[in-house]
Design a protein around this motif. Structure first.
Motif, PDB file in Angstrom:
ATOM      1  N   GLY A   5       0.215  14.354  22.188  1.00 47.96           N
ATOM      2  CA  GLY A   5       0.406  14.770  20.798  1.00 47.96           C
ATOM      3  C   GLY A   5       0.042  13.676  19.809  1.00 47.96           C
ATOM      4  N   ALA A  11       2.673  12.729  13.785  1.00 51.50           N
ATOM      5  CA  ALA A  11       3.239  11.516  13.186  1.00 51.50           C
ATOM      6  C   ALA A  11       3.870  10.630  14.264  1.00 51.50           C
ATOM      7  CB  ALA A  11       4.289  11.903  12.149  1.00 51.50           C
ATOM      8  N   ALA A  12       4.611  11.244  15.195  1.00 51.53           N
ATOM      9  CA  ALA A  12       5.316  10.472  16.219  1.00 51.53           C
ATOM     10  C   ALA A  12       4.326   9.831  17.197  1.00 51.53           C
ATOM     11  CB  ALA A  12       6.302  11.379  16.960  1.00 51.53           C
ATOM     12  N   ASP A  58      -4.527  15.379  22.395  1.00 48.99           N
ATOM     13  CA  ASP A  58      -4.012  16.448  21.528  1.00 48.99           C
ATOM     14  C   ASP A  58      -4.772  17.728  21.824  1.00 48.99           C
ATOM     15  OD1 ASP A  58      -2.191  16.343  18.722  1.00 48.99           O
ATOM     16  OD2 ASP A  58      -3.452  18.116  19.011  1.00 48.99           O
ATOM     17  N   LYS A  59      -4.044  18.842  21.779  1.00 49.47           N
ATOM     18  CA  LYS A  59      -4.689  20.121  22.118  1.00 49.47           C
ATOM     19  C   LYS A  59      -5.668  20.581  21.037  1.00 49.47           C
ATOM     20  CE  LYS A  59      -0.995  23.160  20.462  1.00 49.47           C
ATOM     21  NZ  LYS A  59       0.008  24.129  20.796  1.00 49.47           N
ATOM     22  N   LYS A  98      -1.083  21.296   8.664  1.00 48.32           N
ATOM     23  CA  LYS A  98       0.140  21.502   9.453  1.00 48.32           C
ATOM     24  C   LYS A  98       1.227  22.035   8.541  1.00 48.32           C
ATOM     25  CE  LYS A  98       0.045  18.412  13.339  1.00 48.32           C
ATOM     26  NZ  LYS A  98       0.390  17.153  13.920  1.00 48.32           N
ATOM     27  N   PRO A  99       2.166  22.834   9.063  1.00 49.19           N
ATOM     28  CA  PRO A  99       3.275  23.260   8.212  1.00 49.19           C
ATOM     29  C   PRO A  99       4.192  22.078   7.923  1.00 49.19           C
ATOM     30  CG  PRO A  99       3.602  24.019  10.462  1.00 49.19           C
ATOM     31  CD  PRO A  99       2.278  23.348  10.430  1.00 49.19           C
ATOM     32  N   CYS A 100       4.028  21.472   6.753  1.00 48.77           N
ATOM     33  CA  CYS A 100       4.828  20.294   6.404  1.00 48.77           C
ATOM     34  C   CYS A 100       4.716  20.054   4.903  1.00 48.77           C
ATOM     35  CB  CYS A 100       4.309  19.071   7.170  1.00 48.77           C
ATOM     36  SG  CYS A 100       5.291  17.586   6.884  1.00 48.77           S
ATOM     37  N   GLY A 101       5.854  19.718   4.264  1.00 42.10           N
ATOM     38  CA  GLY A 101       5.835  19.426   2.830  1.00 42.10           C
ATOM     39  C   GLY A 101       5.155  18.096   2.528  1.00 42.10           C
ATOM     40  N   GLY A 102       5.110  17.222   3.519  1.00 38.91           N
ATOM     41  CA  GLY A 102       4.444  15.922   3.343  1.00 38.91           C
ATOM     42  C   GLY A 102       5.247  14.907   2.542  1.00 38.91           C
ATOM     43  N   GLY A 103       6.535  15.221   2.276  1.00 38.47           N
ATOM     44  CA  GLY A 103       7.345  14.281   1.500  1.00 38.47           C
ATOM     45  C   GLY A 103       7.953  13.222   2.400  1.00 38.47           C
ATOM     46  N   ARG A 149      -0.246  15.912   4.736  1.00 37.43           N
ATOM     47  CA  ARG A 149       0.250  15.592   6.068  1.00 37.43           C
ATOM     48  C   ARG A 149      -0.845  15.297   7.102  1.00 37.43           C
ATOM     49  NH1 ARG A 149       3.850  16.548  10.247  1.00 37.43           N
ATOM     50  NH2 ARG A 149       2.790  15.305  11.816  1.00 37.43           N
ATOM     51  N   VAL A 156      -2.254  19.824  27.351  1.00 38.88           N
ATOM     52  CA  VAL A 156      -1.540  19.507  28.598  1.00 38.88           C
ATOM     53  C   VAL A 156      -0.825  20.749  29.115  1.00 38.88           C
ATOM     54  CG1 VAL A 156       0.295  18.084  29.603  1.00 38.88           C
ATOM     55  CG2 VAL A 156      -1.257  17.102  27.904  1.00 38.88           C
ATOM     56  N   ASP A 188       9.648  15.470  16.833  1.00 39.66           N
ATOM     57  CA  ASP A 188      10.255  16.812  16.909  1.00 39.66           C
ATOM     58  C   ASP A 188      10.556  17.229  18.347  1.00 39.66           C
ATOM     59  OD1 ASP A 188      10.145  17.099  14.205  1.00 39.66           O
ATOM     60  OD2 ASP A 188       8.609  18.666  14.190  1.00 39.66           O
ATOM     61  N   GLY A 242      11.637  15.080   8.771  1.00 40.84           N
ATOM     62  CA  GLY A 242      11.209  14.839  10.150  1.00 40.84           C
ATOM     63  C   GLY A 242      10.168  13.742  10.279  1.00 40.84           C
ATOM     64  N   LEU A 243       9.516  13.388   9.156  1.00 36.79           N
ATOM     65  CA  LEU A 243       8.440  12.389   9.255  1.00 36.79           C
ATOM     66  C   LEU A 243       8.996  10.993   9.535  1.00 36.79           C
ATOM     67  CD1 LEU A 243       6.024  13.575   6.414  1.00 36.79           C
ATOM     68  CD2 LEU A 243       5.701  13.742   8.885  1.00 36.79           C
TER      69      LEU A 243
HETATM   70  C1  LIG Z   1       7.524  23.874   6.791  1.00 37.79           C
HETATM   71  C2  LIG Z   1       7.894  22.462   7.111  1.00 37.79           C
HETATM   72  C3  LIG Z   1       7.977  21.515   6.086  1.00 37.79           C
HETATM   73  C4  LIG Z   1       8.329  20.196   6.393  1.00 37.79           C
HETATM   74  N1  LIG Z   1       8.347  19.279   5.387  1.00 37.79           N
HETATM   75  C5  LIG Z   1       8.683  17.991   5.660  1.00 37.79           C
HETATM   76  C6  LIG Z   1       8.684  17.016   4.637  1.00 37.79           C
HETATM   77  O1  LIG Z   1       8.328  17.273   3.491  1.00 37.79           O
HETATM   78  N2  LIG Z   1       9.069  15.762   4.965  1.00 37.79           N
HETATM   79  C7  LIG Z   1       9.445  15.418   6.235  1.00 37.79           C
HETATM   80  O2  LIG Z   1       9.826  14.269   6.466  1.00 37.79           O
HETATM   81  N3  LIG Z   1       9.392  16.316   7.237  1.00 37.79           N
HETATM   82  C8  LIG Z   1       9.019  17.589   6.982  1.00 37.79           C
HETATM   83  N4  LIG Z   1       8.961  18.501   7.999  1.00 37.79           N
HETATM   84  C9  LIG Z   1       9.196  18.041   9.381  1.00 37.79           C
HETATM   85  C10 LIG Z   1       7.959  17.332   9.916  1.00 37.79           C
HETATM   86  O3  LIG Z   1       6.800  18.078   9.651  1.00 37.79           O
HETATM   87  C11 LIG Z   1       8.064  17.147  11.448  1.00 37.79           C
HETATM   88  O4  LIG Z   1       9.312  16.582  11.743  1.00 37.79           O
HETATM   89  C12 LIG Z   1       6.921  16.251  11.942  1.00 37.79           C
HETATM   90  O5  LIG Z   1       5.739  17.006  11.919  1.00 37.79           O
HETATM   91  C13 LIG Z   1       7.171  15.759  13.360  1.00 37.79           C
HETATM   92  O6  LIG Z   1       5.998  15.140  13.851  1.00 37.79           O
HETATM   93  P1  LIG Z   1       5.666  15.146  15.421  1.00 37.79           P
HETATM   94  O7  LIG Z   1       4.577  14.164  15.613  1.00 37.79           O
HETATM   95  O8  LIG Z   1       6.911  14.994  16.199  1.00 37.79           O
HETATM   96  O9  LIG Z   1       5.159  16.620  15.734  1.00 37.79           O
HETATM   97  P2  LIG Z   1       3.821  17.362  15.288  1.00 37.79           P
HETATM   98  O10 LIG Z   1       3.353  16.889  13.982  1.00 37.79           O
HETATM   99  O11 LIG Z   1       4.100  18.811  15.466  1.00 37.79           O
HETATM  100  O12 LIG Z   1       2.735  16.877  16.353  1.00 37.79           O
HETATM  101  C14 LIG Z   1       2.687  17.370  17.652  1.00 37.79           C
HETATM  102  C15 LIG Z   1       1.250  17.292  18.127  1.00 37.79           C
HETATM  103  O13 LIG Z   1       1.207  17.643  19.511  1.00 37.79           O
HETATM  104  C16 LIG Z   1       0.076  18.459  19.752  1.00 37.79           C
HETATM  105  N5  LIG Z   1       0.384  19.266  20.938  1.00 37.79           N
HETATM  106  C17 LIG Z   1       1.290  20.271  21.051  1.00 37.79           C
HETATM  107  N6  LIG Z   1       1.313  20.755  22.312  1.00 37.79           N
HETATM  108  C18 LIG Z   1       0.381  20.040  23.008  1.00 37.79           C
HETATM  109  C19 LIG Z   1      -0.075  20.075  24.372  1.00 37.79           C
HETATM  110  N7  LIG Z   1       0.438  20.927  25.265  1.00 37.79           N
HETATM  111  N8  LIG Z   1      -1.047  19.210  24.731  1.00 37.79           N
HETATM  112  C20 LIG Z   1      -1.571  18.324  23.847  1.00 37.79           C
HETATM  113  N9  LIG Z   1      -1.175  18.262  22.548  1.00 37.79           N
HETATM  114  C21 LIG Z   1      -0.210  19.094  22.148  1.00 37.79           C
HETATM  115  C22 LIG Z   1      -0.079  19.284  18.475  1.00 37.79           C
HETATM  116  O14 LIG Z   1      -1.405  19.756  18.319  1.00 37.79           O
HETATM  117  C23 LIG Z   1       0.335  18.275  17.405  1.00 37.79           C
HETATM  118  O15 LIG Z   1      -0.756  17.575  16.848  1.00 37.79           O
HETATM  119  C24 LIG Z   1       8.602  19.818   7.727  1.00 37.79           C
HETATM  120  C25 LIG Z   1       8.497  20.767   8.760  1.00 37.79           C
HETATM  121  C26 LIG Z   1       8.151  22.068   8.464  1.00 37.79           C
HETATM  122  C27 LIG Z   1       8.019  23.073   9.592  1.00 37.79           C
END
Ligand SMILES: Cc1cc2nc3c(=O)[nH]c(=O)nc-3n(C[C@H](O)[C@H](O)[C@H](O)COP(=O)(O)OP(=O)(O)OC[C@H]3O[C@@H](n4cnc5c(N)ncnc54)[C@H](O)[C@@H]3O)c2cc1C
Length: 375
Positions: free
Chosen positions: A10, A13-14, A33-34, A41-46, A95, A119, A266, A278-279
């Protein structure tokens, strides 16, 4: 098949944060990454500007607005406009650009990125992880970092993260233009959304709008809410690109490491169950996971338990209080709005919590007492 030191699943951000910190310390890291490319991405970006301290390069290229004022409403009226304290700036980022920038910095430090690599299988043989993609490619690594977001199947498969998963239900929209949103101002609407809130965060030439519910694992009634919310922001109710998604939120302290495997972002259910932040925990967990893996690879420690411990101390302890506040606030939101949001000190407290200057534990007992006494 050659073995990689660390494989990250993935590039969000993480995952990108972990990849950067590992590569920056000379660890051989591959991130898969897939998806192909860095897409919407569904995210406010704040996010609070305080995240900058975790990176030695500037995050400025991806900041689209610096928020100075926050406007709160209850059912689109009863306005409260709050000036944010200058000491805790809040940024709105696009985002997908955040993920791309950090991944790019990781690549510059020697990380390898493989896109369109979904994966589908992970198993361990003779102390090495074998990771298989949907189209049959295989990679071998000493350590695996699970960073595949809210729909991760792997955390559960390897007994990582909370046993009971809790989800917020969200709809997010990106709309072109700024509507009626004033520069440097973000909007939060309580009252229209059952067990949650709606938000509007301005970008340079567009706005991220969203609706989320945090209690009860039920779908958000977004159409009805957006029909009222969008015109109040100066947009057609049907405008923009919509995205419904479920967001895994913090649901109790849990084990985030196994033998040569860690879960971050996440996938680890780190997201704030009250404000959906979540960021910051995603970036922090990437950074903390990298520190722990580096020590483990050097042989300074035989297990990865220091990662679970540091995330509990730096994040989980505050979220335990955040969850209690969320459960009381979203059950009695009208009282919460009057007693919490409308207090003169509330915006400053929210800004301090979002920046990490304060944890929910610092305010929780007073807030919960006030809400329970008035309900
Ligand atoms: C509508 C909405 C609004 C939000 N607004 C905010 C905000 O304003 N501020 C804030 O701090 N947080 C916000 N969040 C939360 C924040 O977006 C998440 O906590 C953050 O995206 C977490 O990042 P991540 O890297 O853990 O996951 P993700 O960003 O979801 O990244 C996971 C990655 O893994 C990849 N992946 C998935 N499955 C596989 C697989 N099987 N094989 C290979 N790759 C794979 C995906 O393509 C993706 O790129 C919001 C969330 C939502 C839903």
């Amino acid at each position: 098949m050659n073995s990689i030191e660390v494989l990250i699943i993935g590039a969000g951000a993480a995952g990108s944060s972990a990849a950067f910190h590992l590569a920056n310390s000379g660890v051989q890291v591959t991130i898969v990454d897939k998806k192909h490319g860095f897409l919407l991405k569904p995210c406010g970006g704040g996010m609070a500007a305080s995240v900058q301290k975790w990176f030695p390069f500037s995050l400025e290229p991806i900041i689209e607005e610096v928020i100075q004022k926050v406007e709160f409403t209850w059912c689109l009226s009863d306005h409260v406009i709050a000036q944010l304290p200058g000491s805790s700036p809040f940024w709105i980022t696009r985002r997908e650009k955040l993920d791309e920038l950090i991944t790019q910095k990781a690549i510059e430090q020697g990380a390898t990125l493989l896109q369109s690599f979904e994966v589908v299988k992970i198993f361990k043989i003779e102390g090495q992880w074998i990771i298989t993609s949907k189209d049959g490619q295989q990679l071998k690594s000493k350590c695996v970092v699970i960073a595949d977001g809210s729909s991760s199947p792997w955390a559960r498969e390897f007994n990582l993260g909370p046993k009971n998963l809790h989800y917020a239900s969200t709809t997010s929209i990106r709309v072109n233009g700024k509507g009626l949103l004033k520069e440097g101002t973000s909007r939060f609407e309580f009252g229209l959304v059952h067990h949650g809130f709606a938000w509007a965060f301005p970008l340079k030439d567009s706005v991220n709008i969203g609706v989320g519910t945090f209690i009860g694992n039920h779908a958000v009634e977004s159409e009805k809410i957006l029909n009222e919310l969008m015109p109040s922001l100066g947009f057609d109710p049907k405008a923009g690109i919509r995205n419904d998604s479920r967001l895994r939120v913090w649901n109790g302290h849990s084990n985030l490491h196994g033998d040569g495997i860690l879960v971050i972002g996440d996938a680890a259910s780190l997201c704030d169950p009250f404000l959906a932040e979540g960021l910051r925990p995603a970036l922090l967990s990437g950074c903390e996971a990298a520190k722990c893996i580096i020590n483990w690879l050097k042989g300074n420690t035989t297990e990865l338990s220091s990662y679970t411990k540091s995330m509990k101390k730096k994040w989980g302890d505050s979220m335990a209080w955040g969850r209690r506040i969320s459960q009381v606030f979203y059950r009695f939101p009208k009282i919460g709005y009057q007693l919490g949001i409308k207090r003169p000190t509330a915006p400053q407290r929210i800004a301090q919590i979002l920046s990490g200057e304060m944890g929910y534990g610092d305010i929780a007992q007073r807030v919960i007492k006030r809400l329970i006494l008035k309900s």
